[in-house]
Structures are given as C-alpha cells and as structure tokens.
Write an enzyme that holds these catalytic residues in place. Structure first.
Site, PDB file in Angstrom:
ATOM      1  N   ASP A 167    -127.381 -70.226  75.563  1.00  0.00           N
ATOM      2  CA  ASP A 167    -127.002 -69.646  74.275  1.00  0.00           C
ATOM      3  C   ASP A 167    -126.274 -70.608  73.349  1.00  0.00           C
ATOM      4  OD1 ASP A 167    -128.092 -67.210  75.003  1.00  0.00           O
ATOM      5  OD2 ASP A 167    -126.209 -66.436  75.812  1.00  0.00           O
TER       6      ASP A 167
ATOM      7  N   ASP B 209    -123.068 -70.286  69.745  1.00  0.00           N
ATOM      8  CA  ASP B 209    -122.824 -68.874  70.066  1.00  0.00           C
ATOM      9  C   ASP B 209    -121.314 -68.653  70.190  1.00  0.00           C
ATOM     10  OD1 ASP B 209    -123.549 -66.253  70.510  1.00  0.00           O
ATOM     11  OD2 ASP B 209    -123.885 -66.527  72.640  1.00  0.00           O
TER      12      ASP B 209
ATOM     13  N   ASP C  48    -117.026 -67.084  76.426  1.00  0.00           N
ATOM     14  CA  ASP C  48    -117.551 -65.761  76.764  1.00  0.00           C
ATOM     15  C   ASP C  48    -117.326 -65.459  78.239  1.00  0.00           C
ATOM     16  OD1 ASP C  48    -118.325 -65.510  74.168  1.00  0.00           O
ATOM     17  OD2 ASP C  48    -120.483 -65.428  74.560  1.00  0.00           O
TER      18      ASP C  48
ATOM     19  N   ARG D 272    -113.692 -61.523  66.967  1.00  0.00           N
ATOM     20  CA  ARG D 272    -113.708 -61.584  68.441  1.00  0.00           C
ATOM     21  C   ARG D 272    -112.608 -62.473  68.996  1.00  0.00           C
ATOM     22  NH1 ARG D 272    -120.108 -61.693  70.307  1.00  0.00           N
ATOM     23  NH2 ARG D 272    -120.749 -59.867  69.080  1.00  0.00           N
TER      24      ARG D 272
END
Length: 389
Positions: free
Chosen positions: A188, A212, A216, A268
């Site tokens: 990603d 991306d 994560d 985020r």
C-alpha cells in the site's frame, strides 16, 4: 536563609531536568520543530535511559523503558548486536551487512548502524520476531521506496529512524525469514505497517509523506505502544483497525503517548475501529479535518493531550465519528486535555473507560499543559557515544 536554600535544593532533586539536544532528523523535519528553551522535565520513557552516557555499550537497556500496552515488547534484548554497514537492498537474497539480512533472521538481534545512511527498499522490508532496529548514533532514513512491514510476528522495537516518502512496493518475491521466500502483492505504501502482530513498540521515529498511512495497525494486532514520534505532512496518519467488518480487531489495545502531531496533517491521529486506544500526553498542532476519529464502536480515552485547533472555524472539533447513528453509546472520553484556539472534544458513552493497565504497564499521565515540554524531543535524537542522548 539556610532553610530556604535547602528547600530550593530539594525541589531541584524532585524535578529532574536535562539540557535539550538537537535531533538527528531529516533536514526538512528539523526546520519545523520549534525550540522550547534550554531545559525541560523529561517524560517517563526518556527518563529511563537518556541520562545514561553509556547507552552505546548498554543498548538493550532501552527495552526495559516501554510503558503502556506495548510494555512487554523486548525486541532483540537477549540477542547479539548486528551492525548494518551496507545500505543496498536485495528483497530475495539479502547480503550480510544489510538491514534486510538482519531483519529476517530467526534469532533475536539488536540491529544498529555504523554510519549515516538512506535505505530504499525495493519491496516491503519484512521484520521478523525478536528484532530491534535501533538508529541511535547515526542518521538513518528508510525512504523513497517500499518501507517497513511487521506481519505475523511479535516482539519488535523500532527506534530512532526516519521513515518518509514511502511508495507502494512492487509485486514479486520477498524473503521474510532465512528459509522462506514468498510472493508479495503490491504493497500500500505505508511507512510502518503492523499486521496481525503483538508486543510492538515504535519510539522516537520521524514519519512523513507516504502514499498510504504513516503507521497502520490492523488485523488483530495488539499490545502496542507508539511513543515519542514526530508526524508531519501527511493525510491519513494512523489507522487502528482493518475495516468495519473485521471484528477480530476487538482484541486491539494500543497506547499512543508523547507523540508530536506536527504541521500539515489532515486526519487519523489516530482513527480507531473496534479496539481500545489510550491517547495520552500528545501534542496536536492543527489538523485539516479532525484529530481523533473512528467507527465500529471503538473505545478511546483522550487523556492529558494538548490540542491546538486550526484557524478554519469549520474544523475546530477534535473528534469525528463515522456512523449512521448509535455512536452516543461509544465510550469516548476526555480527561486533563488542553484545548486551544477553539478546539473541543465531543464525549460519549458511560461507565469507565480507563485502560486497566497491569502494574508494569502503568504510567502517570500529566495534565495537558505539560505536553509542549514532554513532546519537545519527539522524533529521532542526536546520540553521541560517551554522552547522554
């Protein structure tokens, strides 16, 4: 007069301070980190190791300094020192002396670097269990290619490196251990991807401008601490949870502490699904959409953070819930937070949402007013042999 002098002396002993050191960041990161003066009170992680001038001969002591849910992460604490001397990369047959060669070994290793280097992985850099990647003493950048993947492993520490401008890795063969080479799809373009892994600690890193996410945490990963990092210039910063149907992420427990969410970030910080996030003593210097968000009934405790809202009157709210009703039952709480420039946090739910740490994981959360000092050394540090970092 004598008793007054004694009182001052005792106060100094009770409130340790140290001289700030300049950070070993990429040049663009160094330019945007503000100067908070010459002294400060250190945070709990840094006070565990930074004052030791012998850090270079006792590197594994860092593993004893974790707090929060990732407290048990030992990395390569009980392994040998492995020195990276070669910045080149071969995803299939890595050479001894390269980062990838050390990262895929089965035995525990504490990985260090003998000089400054920029490493550009051609495909995802897979990290095996019981590894520490320790950038102290060198300026280490993972950049301009595929970056770090921590998948189906445990006990990994990433400390003191810069991860930036990461791009999707090419599909093809990638070696993940000494004995296994497998075909990987196009990645990603995350900076650091933590996938189905546990007991992970990411500390004092610089993360920026990836395709991306910057960091994560997905697919039932848990027991993770993200601390003392500097995030900047990015849209989707940190995702906790795969998607709204992946209920296995209910086991996820993540501590996000002492980080600096700097300029140029959109959203985020983090965004959470299903699991639990303790977001404590972080600094937020504006955002373009929101700071803390989520979906699928996560639990979030925002404690002792310092939120500076952007000037845009339409995005003053710290929080964002992606739900078609029902979110008022989600446990999202704010305690000891400081809100500047009109920032505000929408709370919800009832009952306790304390992290319920074990005694070894517990740490004292300061009031949000202390955060500019506690986070002023976020990102990689300058560490010279024979001197405190």
């Amino acid at each position: 007069m004598a008793s007054a002098s004694l009182l001052v002396f005792l106060l100094i002993l009770a409130c340790p301070v140290f001289t700030l050191q300049k950070k070993h960041l990429t040049d663009e990161a160094y330019k945007i980190i503000p100067d908070y003066g010459t002294t400060k009170v250190t945070n709990q992680i840094d006070s565990c190791w930074r004052s030791d001038s012998r850090w270079a001969s006792n590197r594994q002591a860092l593993a004893d300094c974790t707090i929060g849910f990732g407290e048990a992460a030992i990395g390569g604490k009980f392994g040998k020192i492995y020195v990276v001397k070669d910045p080149s990369d071969d995803p299939i047959n890595p050479k001894p002396g390269t980062l990838r060669y050390g990262a895929i070994q089965t035995e525990p290793l504490w990985i260090i670097f003998d000089n400054d280097m920029v490493i550009t992985p051609k495909r995802e850099l897979m990290v095996n269990s019981f590894k520490t990647i320790d950038g102290r003493g060198a300026k280490v950048e993972i950049a301009n290619g595929a970056c770090i993947t921590i998948q189906d492993v445990s006990h990994v520490i990433i400390h003191g490196i810069s991860v930036h401008d990461c791009k999707p890795g090419q599909a093809g063969l990638v070696r993940s251990t000494e004995t296994h080479v497998g075909h990987r799809l196009v990645s990603d373009g995350d900076g650091i991807s933590i996938f189905a892994s546990s007991n992970i600690w990411v500390d004092h890193c610089y993360l920026a401008r990836c395709t991306d996410g910057l960091l994560d945490i997905t697919h039932a990963s848990t027991a993770i601490t993200v601390s003392n990092n500097y995030f900047t210039e990015h849209d989707k910063v940190m995702l906790l949870g795969h998607n709204d149907q992946f209920t296995a992420d209910k086991v996820m427990k993540v501590t996000v502490v002492f980080n600096y969410f700097g300029p140029g970030l959109v959203q985020r910080m983090p965004r959470v699904r299903f699991g639990y996030a303790h977001v404590a003593n972080n600094r937020y210097d504006e955002w373009e959409m929101y700071a803390i968000g989520g979906s699928a009934y996560p639990t979030i405790l925002s404690e002792g953070n310092y939120f500076v809202a952007p000037d845009n009157p339409d995005v003053k709210e710290v929080t964002k819930r992606e739900a078609n009703g029902g979110w008022k039952n989600w446990k999202w709480r704010s305690s000891k937070d400081v809100f500047e420039n009109g920032a505000y946090f929408v709370q919800s739910g009832w009952g306790t949402c304390a992290p319920q740490y074990k005694s070894s994981q517990f740490f004292s959360v300061a009031d949000g007013s202390a955060v500019p000092s506690l986070t002023s050394d976020a990102g990689p540090l300058t560490c010279a042999v024979g001197r405190p970092c």
